[in-house]
Design a protein around this motif. Structure first.
Motif, PDB file in Angstrom:
ATOM      1  N   PHE A  54       0.874  -1.188   0.247  1.00 13.95           N
ATOM      2  CA  PHE A  54       0.228  -0.548  -0.330  1.00 13.95           C
ATOM      3  C   PHE A  54       0.516   0.955   0.381  1.00 13.95           C
ATOM      4  O   PHE A  54       2.077   1.004   0.485  1.00 13.95           O
ATOM      5  CB  PHE A  54      -0.667  -0.053   1.319  1.00 13.95           C
ATOM      6  CG  PHE A  54       0.079   0.407   2.524  1.00 13.95           C
ATOM      7  CD1 PHE A  54       0.191   1.511   3.046  1.00 13.95           C
ATOM      8  CD2 PHE A  54       0.279  -0.952   3.316  1.00 13.95           C
ATOM      9  CE1 PHE A  54       0.348   1.856   4.484  1.00 13.95           C
ATOM     10  CE2 PHE A  54       0.875  -0.691   4.687  1.00 13.95           C
ATOM     11  CZ  PHE A  54       1.265   0.764   4.939  1.00 13.95           C
ATOM     12  N   ARG A  69      -8.133  12.110  -8.932  1.00 13.12           N
ATOM     13  CA  ARG A  69      -6.949  10.719  -9.068  1.00 13.12           C
ATOM     14  C   ARG A  69      -8.573  10.218 -10.394  1.00 13.12           C
ATOM     15  O   ARG A  69      -9.237  10.078 -10.434  1.00 13.12           O
ATOM     16  CB  ARG A  69      -7.744   9.361  -8.468  1.00 13.12           C
ATOM     17  CG  ARG A  69      -6.700   8.455  -8.252  1.00 13.12           C
ATOM     18  CD  ARG A  69      -5.454   7.966  -7.874  1.00 13.12           C
ATOM     19  NE  ARG A  69      -4.843   6.859  -8.722  1.00 13.12           N
ATOM     20  CZ  ARG A  69      -3.522   6.687  -8.806  1.00 13.12           C
ATOM     21  NH1 ARG A  69      -3.076   7.886  -9.153  1.00 13.12           N
ATOM     22  NH2 ARG A  69      -3.095   5.149  -8.802  1.00 13.12           N
ATOM     23  N   GLN A  72      -8.191   5.191 -11.942  1.00 11.99           N
ATOM     24  CA  GLN A  72      -8.017   4.561 -10.475  1.00 11.99           C
ATOM     25  C   GLN A  72      -8.305   2.689 -10.444  1.00 11.99           C
ATOM     26  O   GLN A  72      -9.434   2.657 -11.185  1.00 11.99           O
ATOM     27  CB  GLN A  72      -8.149   4.628  -9.217  1.00 11.99           C
ATOM     28  CG  GLN A  72      -8.469   4.398  -8.210  1.00 11.99           C
ATOM     29  CD  GLN A  72      -7.283   4.094  -7.356  1.00 11.99           C
ATOM     30  OE1 GLN A  72      -5.844   4.920  -7.868  1.00 11.99           O
ATOM     31  NE2 GLN A  72      -6.886   2.632  -6.968  1.00 11.99           N
ATOM     32  N   GLU A  75     -10.355  -0.067  -5.666  1.00  7.32           N
ATOM     33  CA  GLU A  75     -10.317   0.820  -4.681  1.00  7.32           C
ATOM     34  C   GLU A  75      -9.805   1.449  -3.608  1.00  7.32           C
ATOM     35  O   GLU A  75      -8.824   0.505  -3.210  1.00  7.32           O
ATOM     36  CB  GLU A  75     -12.062  -0.182  -3.506  1.00  7.32           C
ATOM     37  CG  GLU A  75     -12.895  -0.486  -4.222  1.00  7.32           C
ATOM     38  CD  GLU A  75     -14.194  -1.011  -3.397  1.00  7.32           C
ATOM     39  OE1 GLU A  75     -14.981  -0.710  -3.022  1.00  7.32           O
ATOM     40  OE2 GLU A  75     -13.741  -1.913  -2.408  1.00  7.32           O
ATOM     41  N   TYR A  76      -9.866   2.756  -3.229  1.00  5.55           N
ATOM     42  CA  TYR A  76      -9.063   3.189  -2.651  1.00  5.55           C
ATOM     43  C   TYR A  76      -9.670   4.216  -1.167  1.00  5.55           C
ATOM     44  O   TYR A  76     -11.327   3.991  -1.927  1.00  5.55           O
ATOM     45  CB  TYR A  76      -8.007   4.449  -3.322  1.00  5.55           C
ATOM     46  CG  TYR A  76      -8.831   6.352  -3.706  1.00  5.55           C
ATOM     47  CD1 TYR A  76      -8.551   6.309  -2.906  1.00  5.55           C
ATOM     48  CD2 TYR A  76      -9.464   5.813  -4.851  1.00  5.55           C
ATOM     49  CE1 TYR A  76      -9.191   8.698  -3.240  1.00  5.55           C
ATOM     50  CE2 TYR A  76      -9.767   7.148  -5.227  1.00  5.55           C
ATOM     51  CZ  TYR A  76      -9.205   8.159  -4.264  1.00  5.55           C
ATOM     52  OH  TYR A  76     -10.049   9.517  -4.689  1.00  5.55           O
ATOM     53  N   ARG A 123      -5.004   9.863   2.058  1.00 10.90           N
ATOM     54  CA  ARG A 123      -5.802   8.577   1.348  1.00 10.90           C
ATOM     55  C   ARG A 123      -4.476   7.607   1.378  1.00 10.90           C
ATOM     56  O   ARG A 123      -3.518   7.623   1.267  1.00 10.90           O
ATOM     57  CB  ARG A 123      -5.152   9.665   0.143  1.00 10.90           C
ATOM     58  CG  ARG A 123      -6.350  10.388  -0.559  1.00 10.90           C
ATOM     59  CD  ARG A 123      -5.892  11.201  -1.567  1.00 10.90           C
ATOM     60  NE  ARG A 123      -4.816  12.274  -1.197  1.00 10.90           N
ATOM     61  CZ  ARG A 123      -3.343  12.304  -2.157  1.00 10.90           C
ATOM     62  NH1 ARG A 123      -3.785  12.135  -3.138  1.00 10.90           N
ATOM     63  NH2 ARG A 123      -2.991  12.890  -2.089  1.00 10.90           N
ATOM     64  N   LEU A 124      -5.381   6.158   1.234  1.00 12.08           N
ATOM     65  CA  LEU A 124      -4.710   4.526   0.635  1.00 12.08           C
ATOM     66  C   LEU A 124      -5.319   4.488  -0.078  1.00 12.08           C
ATOM     67  O   LEU A 124      -6.265   3.265  -1.037  1.00 12.08           O
ATOM     68  CB  LEU A 124      -5.575   3.667   2.416  1.00 12.08           C
ATOM     69  CG  LEU A 124      -5.125   4.611   3.332  1.00 12.08           C
ATOM     70  CD1 LEU A 124      -6.162   3.656   4.494  1.00 12.08           C
ATOM     71  CD2 LEU A 124      -4.197   4.664   4.182  1.00 12.08           C
ATOM     72  N   PHE A 125      -4.467   3.978  -0.990  1.00  9.60           N
ATOM     73  CA  PHE A 125      -4.012   3.320  -1.891  1.00  9.60           C
ATOM     74  C   PHE A 125      -2.951   1.744  -1.944  1.00  9.60           C
ATOM     75  O   PHE A 125      -2.027   1.235  -1.193  1.00  9.60           O
ATOM     76  CB  PHE A 125      -2.764   3.846  -3.962  1.00  9.60           C
ATOM     77  CG  PHE A 125      -3.628   5.220  -3.603  1.00  9.60           C
ATOM     78  CD1 PHE A 125      -4.588   5.651  -4.603  1.00  9.60           C
ATOM     79  CD2 PHE A 125      -3.343   6.675  -2.875  1.00  9.60           C
ATOM     80  CE1 PHE A 125      -5.368   7.060  -4.630  1.00  9.60           C
ATOM     81  CE2 PHE A 125      -3.726   8.341  -3.254  1.00  9.60           C
ATOM     82  CZ  PHE A 125      -4.870   8.035  -4.222  1.00  9.60           C
ATOM     83  N   SER A 126      -3.679   0.380  -2.742  1.00 10.35           N
ATOM     84  CA  SER A 126      -3.255  -0.458  -2.728  1.00 10.35           C
ATOM     85  C   SER A 126      -1.566  -0.658  -3.397  1.00 10.35           C
ATOM     86  O   SER A 126      -1.949   0.136  -4.317  1.00 10.35           O
ATOM     87  CB  SER A 126      -4.115  -1.247  -3.065  1.00 10.35           C
ATOM     88  OG  SER A 126      -3.967  -1.844  -4.469  1.00 10.35           O
ATOM     89  N   SER A 129      -1.319   0.383  -6.819  1.00 10.51           N
ATOM     90  CA  SER A 129      -1.694   2.342  -8.121  1.00 10.51           C
ATOM     91  C   SER A 129       0.302   1.819  -7.719  1.00 10.51           C
ATOM     92  O   SER A 129       0.716   2.584  -7.047  1.00 10.51           O
ATOM     93  CB  SER A 129      -2.063   3.136  -7.561  1.00 10.51           C
ATOM     94  OG  SER A 129      -3.349   2.698  -7.356  1.00 10.51           O
ATOM     95  N   THR A 187     -10.129  -3.595  -0.348  1.00 14.50           N
ATOM     96  CA  THR A 187      -8.752  -3.678  -0.260  1.00 14.50           C
ATOM     97  C   THR A 187      -7.860  -3.481   0.755  1.00 14.50           C
ATOM     98  O   THR A 187      -6.952  -3.561   1.193  1.00 14.50           O
ATOM     99  CB  THR A 187      -8.258  -2.563  -1.594  1.00 14.50           C
ATOM    100  OG1 THR A 187      -8.356  -1.113  -1.151  1.00 14.50           O
ATOM    101  CG2 THR A 187      -8.086  -2.840  -3.402  1.00 14.50           C
ATOM    102  N   CYS A 278      -3.332  -3.947   4.533  1.00 17.93           N
ATOM    103  CA  CYS A 278      -3.638  -4.301   3.434  1.00 17.93           C
ATOM    104  C   CYS A 278      -2.899  -5.787   2.436  1.00 17.93           C
ATOM    105  O   CYS A 278      -1.884  -5.517   2.908  1.00 17.93           O
ATOM    106  CB  CYS A 278      -2.996  -2.942   2.094  1.00 17.93           C
ATOM    107  SG  CYS A 278      -3.797  -3.360   0.744  1.00 17.93           S
TER     108      CYS A 278
END
Length: 301
Positions: A54, A69, A72, A75-76, A123-126, A129, A187, A278
């Motif tokens: 993440f 974004r 994408q 899901e974030y 913000r949290l992205f897996s 990305s 995610t 994550c």
């Protein structure tokens, strides 16, 4: 595991033990002393930090800031930890507003967060990305995957399809027998704890470990000491001294498996921690009633 009998986690099934590779070092970024990675034209300041699966962006956002974004892939999550938060969110044709502390799940595709009051935005992205992973200040620490961390695998999609979902913290108070305030999506799993007022009782800490996933502990108020003990391997060269790292807020600690760890609030005023995982955790998801929005997101078959 070392939980007190009154800790809801004491009922969790103990995962089978296994021989682990030497653990990676824990990582700490205290945003009160670290320079931001980005400063926008509006004056918003953002710090980027990653784990294996993440990326986390912490933004001290100014009113009028827009965080966008495009394209994408999954899901974030957008967290608004402060009660003073105010924002408008757009995802595709869907729109929603946030007033106060909340967790928001944003579907894949194009989206926008318009901040209407000075506030913190997380913000949290897996790992799906890679472009945001590469923006993180500690990206080089994951040039080689950490051996003890299981690779990212998304959980099933929501039962009613992709949607912009807002979960206001005020609508989900603590309940007896439930651990914290847990939400999940496909995610992430996030535990939004209530603040503690005053330091944690040093006789009631909760040292424990995770076999194969990192824990990200985000301090949003107060001060903490992260206590971390690395397990021994047969090779003494791999051994690490115990750590007792004092951080302010906001700050992030990335806690590697299978270290024994616990976090102790030490400020005499307000302390608040948010734990991030994550992908989501199976053990917490298996506990009846623990995940507030479990009806929205099925567990893997």
């Amino acid at each position: 595991m070392a939980y007190g009998s009154d800790d809801p986690r004491s009922s969790l099934a103990t995962a089978p033990s296994r021989a682990a590779e030497p653990n990676a070092p824990a990582q700490y970024v205290d945003f009160t002393t670290a320079e931001p990675d980005e400063t926008s034209d509006a004056g918003s300041r953002t710090w980027w930090v990653r784990g294996q699966n993440f990326a986390l962006a912490y933004t001290q956002a100014r009113a009028g800031e827009t965080l966008e974004r495009t394209g994408q892939p999954d899901e974030y999550v957008v967290l608004f930890p402060q009660d003073t938060a105010a924002a408008k969110l757009t995802a595709g044709r869907q729109q929603s507003a946030v007033e106060g502390a909340a967790m928001v799940v944003v579907p894949a595709g194009d989206s926008r967060v318009e901040v209407t009051a000075d506030t913190a935005v997380v913000r949290l992205f897996s790992a799906a990305s890679p472009d945001v992973l590469a923006r993180c200040r500690n990206h080089g620490d994951y040039a080689e995957p950490h051996a003890n961390v299981a690779p990212f695998a998304p959980w099933p999609d929501p039962v009613d399809g992709p949607a912009l979902r807002v979960y206001p913290v005020a609508e989900h108070p603590y309940e007896q027998g439930r651990f914290g305030r847990l939400f999940r999506c496909s995610t992430f799993m996030v535990n939004l704890f209530d603040p503690d007022y005053g330091p944690r009782d040093p006789a009631k800490l909760s040292p424990h470990h995770h076999d194969d996933f990192e824990q990200c502990s985000l301090a949003v108020d107060g001060q903490y000491v992260h206590h971390i003990r690395s397990p021994w391997t047969p090779d003494m060269a791999d051994w690490r001294a115990d750590e007792h790292v004092h951080v302010g807020s906001p700050s992030v600690a990335i806690i590697p498996p299978p270290t024994v760890h616990t976090s102790q609030s030490v400020s005499r005023v307000r302390n608040q921690l948010i734990d991030i995982f994550c992908p989501p955790r199976h053990d917490f998801s298996a506990e009846d009633g623990w995940v507030i929005n479990a009806a929205d997101y099925p567990v893997p078959s």
